[in-house]
Design a protein around this motif. Structure first.
Motif, PDB file in Angstrom:
ATOM      1  N   ALA A 161       0.837  -1.203   0.000  1.00 29.41           N
ATOM      2  CA  ALA A 161       0.000   0.000   0.000  1.00 29.41           C
ATOM      3  C   ALA A 161       0.872   1.253   0.000  1.00 29.41           C
ATOM      4  O   ALA A 161       0.524   2.258  -0.633  1.00 29.41           O
ATOM      5  CB  ALA A 161      -0.930  -0.006   1.206  1.00 29.41           C
ATOM      6  N   ASN A 162       2.008   1.195   0.681  1.00 26.74           N
ATOM      7  CA  ASN A 162       2.919   2.342   0.690  1.00 26.74           C
ATOM      8  C   ASN A 162       3.486   2.618  -0.698  1.00 26.74           C
ATOM      9  O   ASN A 162       3.661   3.780  -1.091  1.00 26.74           O
ATOM     10  CB  ASN A 162       4.058   2.130   1.679  1.00 26.74           C
ATOM     11  CG  ASN A 162       3.613   2.308   3.113  1.00 26.74           C
ATOM     12  OD1 ASN A 162       2.591   2.924   3.381  1.00 26.74           O
ATOM     13  ND2 ASN A 162       4.384   1.746   4.028  1.00 26.74           N
ATOM     14  N   ASP A 163       3.788   1.553  -1.431  1.00 23.23           N
ATOM     15  CA  ASP A 163       4.287   1.719  -2.798  1.00 23.23           C
ATOM     16  C   ASP A 163       3.232   2.368  -3.688  1.00 23.23           C
ATOM     17  O   ASP A 163       3.541   3.255  -4.487  1.00 23.23           O
ATOM     18  CB  ASP A 163       4.701   0.373  -3.393  1.00 23.23           C
ATOM     19  CG  ASP A 163       5.913  -0.222  -2.710  1.00 23.23           C
ATOM     20  OD1 ASP A 163       6.692   0.540  -2.097  1.00 23.23           O
ATOM     21  OD2 ASP A 163       6.069  -1.461  -2.779  1.00 23.23           O
ATOM     22  N   LEU A 164       1.996   1.918  -3.551  1.00 20.29           N
ATOM     23  CA  LEU A 164       0.912   2.495  -4.344  1.00 20.29           C
ATOM     24  C   LEU A 164       0.680   3.958  -3.985  1.00 20.29           C
ATOM     25  O   LEU A 164       0.425   4.795  -4.871  1.00 20.29           O
ATOM     26  CB  LEU A 164      -0.371   1.687  -4.165  1.00 20.29           C
ATOM     27  CG  LEU A 164      -0.348   0.280  -4.747  1.00 20.29           C
ATOM     28  CD1 LEU A 164      -1.622  -0.453  -4.391  1.00 20.29           C
ATOM     29  CD2 LEU A 164      -0.134   0.321  -6.240  1.00 20.29           C
ATOM     30  N   LEU A 165       0.777   4.270  -2.705  1.00 17.23           N
ATOM     31  CA  LEU A 165       0.625   5.657  -2.273  1.00 17.23           C
ATOM     32  C   LEU A 165       1.745   6.512  -2.854  1.00 17.23           C
ATOM     33  O   LEU A 165       1.505   7.636  -3.331  1.00 17.23           O
ATOM     34  CB  LEU A 165       0.621   5.740  -0.745  1.00 17.23           C
ATOM     35  CG  LEU A 165       0.497   7.142  -0.158  1.00 17.23           C
ATOM     36  CD1 LEU A 165      -0.829   7.782  -0.562  1.00 17.23           C
ATOM     37  CD2 LEU A 165       0.629   7.088   1.348  1.00 17.23           C
ATOM     38  N   LEU A 166       2.966   6.010  -2.836  1.00 17.57           N
ATOM     39  CA  LEU A 166       4.100   6.742  -3.400  1.00 17.57           C
ATOM     40  C   LEU A 166       3.887   6.997  -4.887  1.00 17.57           C
ATOM     41  O   LEU A 166       4.140   8.104  -5.380  1.00 17.57           O
ATOM     42  CB  LEU A 166       5.401   5.967  -3.171  1.00 17.57           C
ATOM     43  CG  LEU A 166       6.667   6.590  -3.764  1.00 17.57           C
ATOM     44  CD1 LEU A 166       6.941   7.957  -3.144  1.00 17.57           C
ATOM     45  CD2 LEU A 166       7.843   5.661  -3.574  1.00 17.57           C
ATOM     46  N   LEU A 167       3.394   5.991  -5.608  1.00 18.44           N
ATOM     47  CA  LEU A 167       3.149   6.166  -7.041  1.00 18.44           C
ATOM     48  C   LEU A 167       2.037   7.183  -7.293  1.00 18.44           C
ATOM     49  O   LEU A 167       2.135   7.994  -8.214  1.00 18.44           O
ATOM     50  CB  LEU A 167       2.806   4.825  -7.694  1.00 18.44           C
ATOM     51  CG  LEU A 167       3.931   3.809  -7.741  1.00 18.44           C
ATOM     52  CD1 LEU A 167       3.461   2.525  -8.396  1.00 18.44           C
ATOM     53  CD2 LEU A 167       5.139   4.370  -8.472  1.00 18.44           C
ATOM     54  N   ALA A 168       0.999   7.145  -6.482  1.00 14.13           N
ATOM     55  CA  ALA A 168      -0.090   8.112  -6.634  1.00 14.13           C
ATOM     56  C   ALA A 168       0.407   9.525  -6.361  1.00 14.13           C
ATOM     57  O   ALA A 168       0.073  10.469  -7.098  1.00 14.13           O
ATOM     58  CB  ALA A 168      -1.246   7.755  -5.707  1.00 14.13           C
ATOM     59  N   LEU A 169       1.205   9.682  -5.325  1.00 15.65           N
ATOM     60  CA  LEU A 169       1.755  11.005  -5.012  1.00 15.65           C
ATOM     61  C   LEU A 169       2.717  11.482  -6.097  1.00 15.65           C
ATOM     62  O   LEU A 169       2.729  12.670  -6.446  1.00 15.65           O
ATOM     63  CB  LEU A 169       2.457  10.986  -3.658  1.00 15.65           C
ATOM     64  CG  LEU A 169       1.534  10.843  -2.447  1.00 15.65           C
ATOM     65  CD1 LEU A 169       2.361  10.688  -1.173  1.00 15.65           C
ATOM     66  CD2 LEU A 169       0.577  12.009  -2.341  1.00 15.65           C
ATOM     67  N   ALA A 170       3.486  10.573  -6.656  1.00 14.14           N
ATOM     68  CA  ALA A 170       4.400  10.929  -7.742  1.00 14.14           C
ATOM     69  C   ALA A 170       3.611  11.365  -8.970  1.00 14.14           C
ATOM     70  O   ALA A 170       3.968  12.347  -9.635  1.00 14.14           O
ATOM     71  CB  ALA A 170       5.305   9.753  -8.085  1.00 14.14           C
ATOM     72  N   PHE A 171       2.525  10.663  -9.271  1.00  8.12           N
ATOM     73  CA  PHE A 171       1.667  11.038 -10.391  1.00  8.12           C
ATOM     74  C   PHE A 171       1.092  12.434 -10.173  1.00  8.12           C
ATOM     75  O   PHE A 171       1.113  13.277 -11.074  1.00  8.12           O
ATOM     76  CB  PHE A 171       0.542  10.014 -10.567  1.00  8.12           C
ATOM     77  CG  PHE A 171      -0.394  10.356 -11.695  1.00  8.12           C
ATOM     78  CD1 PHE A 171      -0.099   9.965 -12.987  1.00  8.12           C
ATOM     79  CD2 PHE A 171      -1.555  11.071 -11.465  1.00  8.12           C
ATOM     80  CE1 PHE A 171      -0.945  10.284 -14.036  1.00  8.12           C
ATOM     81  CE2 PHE A 171      -2.407  11.398 -12.503  1.00  8.12           C
ATOM     82  CZ  PHE A 171      -2.110  11.000 -13.790  1.00  8.12           C
ATOM     83  N   LEU A 172       0.577  12.685  -8.968  1.00  7.43           N
ATOM     84  CA  LEU A 172       0.002  13.998  -8.665  1.00  7.43           C
ATOM     85  C   LEU A 172       1.054  15.103  -8.714  1.00  7.43           C
ATOM     86  O   LEU A 172       0.781  16.215  -9.185  1.00  7.43           O
ATOM     87  CB  LEU A 172      -0.686  13.967  -7.306  1.00  7.43           C
ATOM     88  CG  LEU A 172      -1.948  13.112  -7.237  1.00  7.43           C
ATOM     89  CD1 LEU A 172      -2.460  13.040  -5.802  1.00  7.43           C
ATOM     90  CD2 LEU A 172      -3.015  13.648  -8.170  1.00  7.43           C
ATOM     91  N   ALA A 173       2.260  14.805  -8.227  1.00  8.17           N
ATOM     92  CA  ALA A 173       3.338  15.795  -8.289  1.00  8.17           C
ATOM     93  C   ALA A 173       3.694  16.103  -9.741  1.00  8.17           C
ATOM     94  O   ALA A 173       3.876  17.271 -10.112  1.00  8.17           O
ATOM     95  CB  ALA A 173       4.568  15.284  -7.535  1.00  8.17           C
ATOM     96  N   GLY A 174       3.776  15.061 -10.562  1.00  9.69           N
ATOM     97  CA  GLY A 174       4.055  15.267 -11.986  1.00  9.69           C
ATOM     98  C   GLY A 174       2.957  16.073 -12.664  1.00  9.69           C
ATOM     99  O   GLY A 174       3.231  16.949 -13.488  1.00  9.69           O
ATOM    100  N   ALA A 175       1.713  15.803 -12.298  1.00  8.73           N
ATOM    101  CA  ALA A 175       0.593  16.549 -12.874  1.00  8.73           C
ATOM    102  C   ALA A 175       0.636  18.014 -12.450  1.00  8.73           C
ATOM    103  O   ALA A 175       0.383  18.909 -13.261  1.00  8.73           O
ATOM    104  CB  ALA A 175      -0.728  15.906 -12.465  1.00  8.73           C
ATOM    105  N   ALA A 176       0.964  18.267 -11.199  1.00  4.46           N
ATOM    106  CA  ALA A 176       1.032  19.646 -10.711  1.00  4.46           C
ATOM    107  C   ALA A 176       2.162  20.416 -11.388  1.00  4.46           C
ATOM    108  O   ALA A 176       1.975  21.550 -11.850  1.00  4.46           O
ATOM    109  CB  ALA A 176       1.207  19.661  -9.199  1.00  4.46           C
ATOM    110  N   VAL A 177       3.331  19.801 -11.442  1.00  3.28           N
ATOM    111  CA  VAL A 177       4.476  20.461 -12.084  1.00  3.28           C
ATOM    112  C   VAL A 177       4.206  20.632 -13.573  1.00  3.28           C
ATOM    113  O   VAL A 177       4.503  21.681 -14.161  1.00  3.28           O
ATOM    114  CB  VAL A 177       5.774  19.665 -11.833  1.00  3.28           C
ATOM    115  CG1 VAL A 177       6.915  20.175 -12.688  1.00  3.28           C
ATOM    116  CG2 VAL A 177       6.157  19.731 -10.371  1.00  3.28           C
ATOM    117  N   GLY A 178       3.619  19.635 -14.190  1.00  2.26           N
ATOM    118  CA  GLY A 178       3.304  19.718 -15.618  1.00  2.26           C
ATOM    119  C   GLY A 178       2.297  20.802 -15.924  1.00  2.26           C
ATOM    120  O   GLY A 178       2.443  21.542 -16.902  1.00  2.26           O
TER     121      GLY A 178
END
Length: 90
Positions: free
Chosen positions: A3-20
């Protein structure tokens, strides 16, 4: 994958979306500055845009390949959304 890995991936996706989103929306301001003859402002804003993008990519890369790819996916989704929405268009 935990679950921690999935949370990290979700946060990375959101960070990429925000920066993008910030990256591609600010591109309109760069174009406006270039066309108005404000070269120094255009260059400065371009440098800031790329520095933020590179720093975000480096931070995600430190977390591993999967978070980096998730961040890239978020960036690409943000690009599609910004281009289709016409954000910042005159």
């Amino acid at each position: 994958m935990t679950a921690n890995d999935l949370l990290l991936l979700a946060l990375a996706f959101l960070a990429g979306a925000a920066v993008g989103t910030a990256h591609f929306v600010s591109l309109r301001r760069v174009v406006d500055a270039w066309t108005a003859g404000r070269t120094a402002r255009a260059v400065a804003l371009s440098i800031v845009r790329w520095v933020v993008l590179v720093v975000a990519a480096l931070l995600l890369a430190r977390q591993g390949a999967m978070p980096l790819l998730a961040g890239l996916a978020g960036l690409l989704v943000a690009r599609v959304v910004v281009v289709r929405s016409g954000e910042g268009a005159p």
